[in-house]
Structure formats: C-alpha cells, structure tokens
Enzyme design. Structure first.
Site, PDB file in Angstrom:
ATOM      1  N   ASN A   9      29.699   9.224  26.176  1.00 36.18           N
ATOM      2  CA  ASN A   9      29.591   8.158  25.176  1.00 36.18           C
ATOM      3  C   ASN A   9      29.435   8.816  23.807  1.00 36.18           C
ATOM      4  O   ASN A   9      28.369   9.331  23.487  1.00 36.18           O
ATOM      5  CB  ASN A   9      28.363   7.296  25.522  1.00 36.18           C
ATOM      6  CG  ASN A   9      28.065   6.248  24.464  1.00 36.18           C
ATOM      7  OD1 ASN A   9      28.862   6.013  23.562  1.00 36.18           O
ATOM      8  ND2 ASN A   9      26.907   5.613  24.589  1.00 36.18           N
ATOM      9  N   LYS A  11      29.414   7.401  20.990  1.00 36.29           N
ATOM     10  CA  LYS A  11      28.717   6.534  20.012  1.00 36.29           C
ATOM     11  C   LYS A  11      29.462   6.569  18.677  1.00 36.29           C
ATOM     12  O   LYS A  11      30.684   6.612  18.675  1.00 36.29           O
ATOM     13  CB  LYS A  11      27.250   6.968  19.885  1.00 36.29           C
ATOM     14  CG  LYS A  11      26.568   7.075  21.251  1.00 36.29           C
ATOM     15  CD  LYS A  11      25.081   7.216  21.168  1.00 36.29           C
ATOM     16  CE  LYS A  11      24.515   7.296  22.581  1.00 36.29           C
ATOM     17  NZ  LYS A  11      23.064   7.316  22.622  1.00 36.29           N
ATOM     18  N   HIS A  93      25.055  -1.480  26.190  1.00 35.29           N
ATOM     19  CA  HIS A  93      24.232  -0.303  25.883  1.00 35.29           C
ATOM     20  C   HIS A  93      22.985  -0.762  25.125  1.00 35.29           C
ATOM     21  O   HIS A  93      23.038  -1.704  24.343  1.00 35.29           O
ATOM     22  CB  HIS A  93      25.041   0.689  25.039  1.00 35.29           C
ATOM     23  CG  HIS A  93      24.360   2.007  24.894  1.00 35.29           C
ATOM     24  ND1 HIS A  93      23.338   2.198  24.001  1.00 35.29           N
ATOM     25  CD2 HIS A  93      24.521   3.182  25.548  1.00 35.29           C
ATOM     26  CE1 HIS A  93      22.907   3.449  24.120  1.00 35.29           C
ATOM     27  NE2 HIS A  93      23.609   4.063  25.045  1.00 35.29           N
ATOM     28  N   GLU A  95      21.555   0.350  22.644  1.00 33.81           N
ATOM     29  CA  GLU A  95      21.693   0.345  21.178  1.00 33.81           C
ATOM     30  C   GLU A  95      22.379  -0.924  20.703  1.00 33.81           C
ATOM     31  O   GLU A  95      22.119  -1.404  19.599  1.00 33.81           O
ATOM     32  CB  GLU A  95      22.446   1.610  20.732  1.00 33.81           C
ATOM     33  CG  GLU A  95      21.550   2.843  20.843  1.00 33.81           C
ATOM     34  CD  GLU A  95      22.293   4.152  21.023  1.00 33.81           C
ATOM     35  OE1 GLU A  95      23.521   4.203  20.827  1.00 33.81           O
ATOM     36  OE2 GLU A  95      21.624   5.148  21.384  1.00 33.81           O
ATOM     37  N   GLU A 163      19.859   3.517  32.223  1.00 30.96           N
ATOM     38  CA  GLU A 163      19.485   4.308  31.048  1.00 30.96           C
ATOM     39  C   GLU A 163      18.129   3.846  30.519  1.00 30.96           C
ATOM     40  O   GLU A 163      18.052   2.879  29.753  1.00 30.96           O
ATOM     41  CB  GLU A 163      20.530   4.138  29.941  1.00 30.96           C
ATOM     42  CG  GLU A 163      21.917   4.583  30.320  1.00 30.96           C
ATOM     43  CD  GLU A 163      22.715   5.018  29.100  1.00 30.96           C
ATOM     44  OE1 GLU A 163      23.174   6.162  29.093  1.00 30.96           O
ATOM     45  OE2 GLU A 163      22.855   4.229  28.150  1.00 30.96           O
ATOM     46  N   GLY A 169      18.479   9.988  23.835  1.00 30.42           N
ATOM     47  CA  GLY A 169      18.440  10.777  22.607  1.00 30.42           C
ATOM     48  C   GLY A 169      17.075  11.377  22.289  1.00 30.42           C
ATOM     49  O   GLY A 169      16.838  11.841  21.184  1.00 30.42           O
ATOM     50  N   SER A 209      19.459  11.634  27.850  1.00 28.27           N
ATOM     51  CA  SER A 209      19.125  13.058  27.687  1.00 28.27           C
ATOM     52  C   SER A 209      19.608  13.943  28.829  1.00 28.27           C
ATOM     53  O   SER A 209      18.941  14.911  29.191  1.00 28.27           O
ATOM     54  CB  SER A 209      17.613  13.231  27.466  1.00 28.27           C
ATOM     55  OG  SER A 209      17.223  12.628  26.239  1.00 28.27           O
TER      56      SER A 209
HETATM   57  P1  PGA Z   1      21.933  10.759  25.247  1.00 31.74           P
HETATM   58  O1  PGA Z   1      22.571   9.275  25.227  1.00 31.74           O
HETATM   59  O2  PGA Z   1      22.620  11.520  26.342  1.00 31.74           O
HETATM   60  O3  PGA Z   1      22.229  11.314  23.881  1.00 31.74           O
HETATM   61  O4  PGA Z   1      20.471  10.604  25.502  1.00 31.74           O
HETATM   62  C1  PGA Z   1      22.910   8.633  26.428  1.00 31.74           C
HETATM   63  C2  PGA Z   1      23.447   7.256  26.132  1.00 31.74           C
HETATM   64  O5  PGA Z   1      22.930   6.591  25.217  1.00 31.74           O
HETATM   65  O6  PGA Z   1      24.409   6.796  26.780  1.00 31.74           O
END
Ligand code: PGA
Length: 250
Positions: A9, A11, A93, A95, A163, A169, A209
């Site tokens: 992803n 983003k 997601h 976010e 997740e 992150g 992460s």
């Molecule tokens: P990350 O993000 O691997 O940077 O923690 C995962 C995600 O949001 O899909």
C-alpha cells in the site's frame, strides 16, 4: 489451499519515477510462489498496470466510490480502476475511516461496487489502542466484519486485512499470539457466515509495521495468509525480503 499474498500500500507516495521499484521487484521475483499486489496512488494505477503487464505483479487501487459514475468530484469508481488495469482495491483502510469519516456501511457499499466491477476487495479492519486496552478487540472486529463485508463476497473476490490501528506506521507490532487470536476469530466468523468453502478460501492478511526483520515471525502465525505492507512496500529493497519470507513460509 490459499495462495499467499504480499500486498503493498503506497498510500500518498510515489511519482512516475517510482515505477522503477516495480521493475526491481519483478527482477528479484521473476517466478514468485506467492501473489504480489501493489496499490500505488490513483495517478499511477494506469502506468503501473502497463509497466507490470508482463510481470508477476498485480496492481490495485486504494479506494473507490460506491457508485458507478456521476457527480462526485475527485472520486474514482471501481469500474474506472478496472479500466485502468487494476484487479483489486484496498477498501476501508483506517486512514480513510478516520480522515474521511468512512463507516463500515460505506465500506460495504464500496466493496459491493468493487465486486460488481470485477475487482478483489481488500477490506481493512482493526482496533484502536484504547479498544484493545479495554479488551474490546474481538467485538470491534466482529462488528466491522458484519457491516463491512458484503454478501457478494467469494473466496476469489474478498481479502481481509487485519490492521490494528496502533500498529500502522508506528513500528509497534502485536505479539504472534495476539495476531493469531484475531486471525482465527476472523476465519471462524467467515466460515460461519459464508460456509466452509468460502470461509476457508478467503485470504486474511496482517498489516501494521510489517518489516523485513519481523515478517518471518508474522508469517508463521496460523491463518496469516500474507501481509498488507505500507512503508516497507515503497522500495523494492525493503519489500523484496518480505516477499521472500512469505514464499519461505509456504
Ligand atoms: P505500515 O502501513 O506498514 O507502514 O505500518 C500498513 C498499512 O497501513 O496498510
């Protein structure tokens, strides 16, 4: 047998020059034992799909609108993603749930639109730290599953990404036992709702992460069928060892 899936992803990251990472990834995995999916920003979906047309990397979007077309400035429909060469879209997601007020009902409508367009819906769900601390994780997942997953789901067109919001992150990762508990719960619920065939066929990814140094541990947790990787998917040199660890776990 579920085929493992390494999904990236990107983003809101990536310019045209980033397409070189896809070439590097394909060179490192010319004949992968696992499925590889990269979800770049919408601006790159078409170019990425062209670039990967003969490579073992599938391309996906990061969101789609619930309707096919219409007066929705700035939005993109599932049909448009499909037309651009995408075969999947990340939906719901955290976010988007947090920054755009997306509810599980909205996510379900988007997933239905994705299915109608012939896309795989990669539906994300997960608890906040406060919810985990209050021992509400499984209740949150149950509610998100019930509302976010449409009845149009099959083993082929649905992927679930667990997740935990607090792991995204942050460099914090749940223990293997914590991941396993949620993945087993999701599997049981899927089987109960869709029957054993579909329930056992849907892939459940872990996200949050995932890095080269923790991927192997995560991939050995039962019912973890791969990962949704954010930061570590941006560069082939980081994503590649994660794909390798997933291949080794098969
Ligand atoms: P990350 O993000 O691997 O940077 O923690 C995962 C995600 O949001 O899909």
């Amino acid at each position: 047998m579920r085929r493992k899936l390494a999904a990236g992803n990107w983003k809101m990251n990536g310019l045209t020059a980033s397409l070189g990472e896809l070439q590097s990834l394909a060179s490192a995995h010319p004949d992968p034992l696992v499925d590889i999916l990269v979800c770049p920003p919408a601006t790159l979906v078409s170019a990425a799909a062209q670039c990967c047309a003969t490579l073992p990397i599938a391309i996906g979007g990061q969101d789609c609108h619930a309707e096919r077309a219409g007066p929705h400035t700035g939005d993109i429909s599932a049909e448009m993603l499909k037309d651009s060469g995408a075969c999947a879209s990340i939906l719901g997601h955290s976010e988007r749930r947090e920054n755009h007020g997306e509810t599980s009902d909205m996510v379900r409508a988007k997933a239905r639109a994705a299915h109608a367009a012939g896309l795989i819906a990669v539906i994300c769900m997960g608890e906040s730290l406060a919810q985990r601390d209050a021992a509400n994780t499984l209740d949150i997942i149950a509610a998100q599953m019930a509302l976010s997953i449409p009845d149009t789901s099959t083993a082929e067109n649905l992927v679930i990404a667990y997740e935990p919001i607090w792991a995204i992150g942050t460099g914090k990762v749940p223990t293997p036992a914590q991941i396993g508990e949620v993945h087993d719960f999701i599997r049981t619920r899927l089987e109960r709702r869709f029957g054993p065939g579909v329930g056992r066929g849907v892939r459940i990814l872990y996200g949050g992460s995932v890095k080269p140094d923790n991927a192997d541990t995560i991939f050995h947790v039962p019912n973890v069928d791969g990962a949704l990787v954010g930061g570590a998917s941006l560069r082939a040199e980081d994503f590649s060892p994660i794909i390798h660890a997933l291949s080794e776990s098969t």
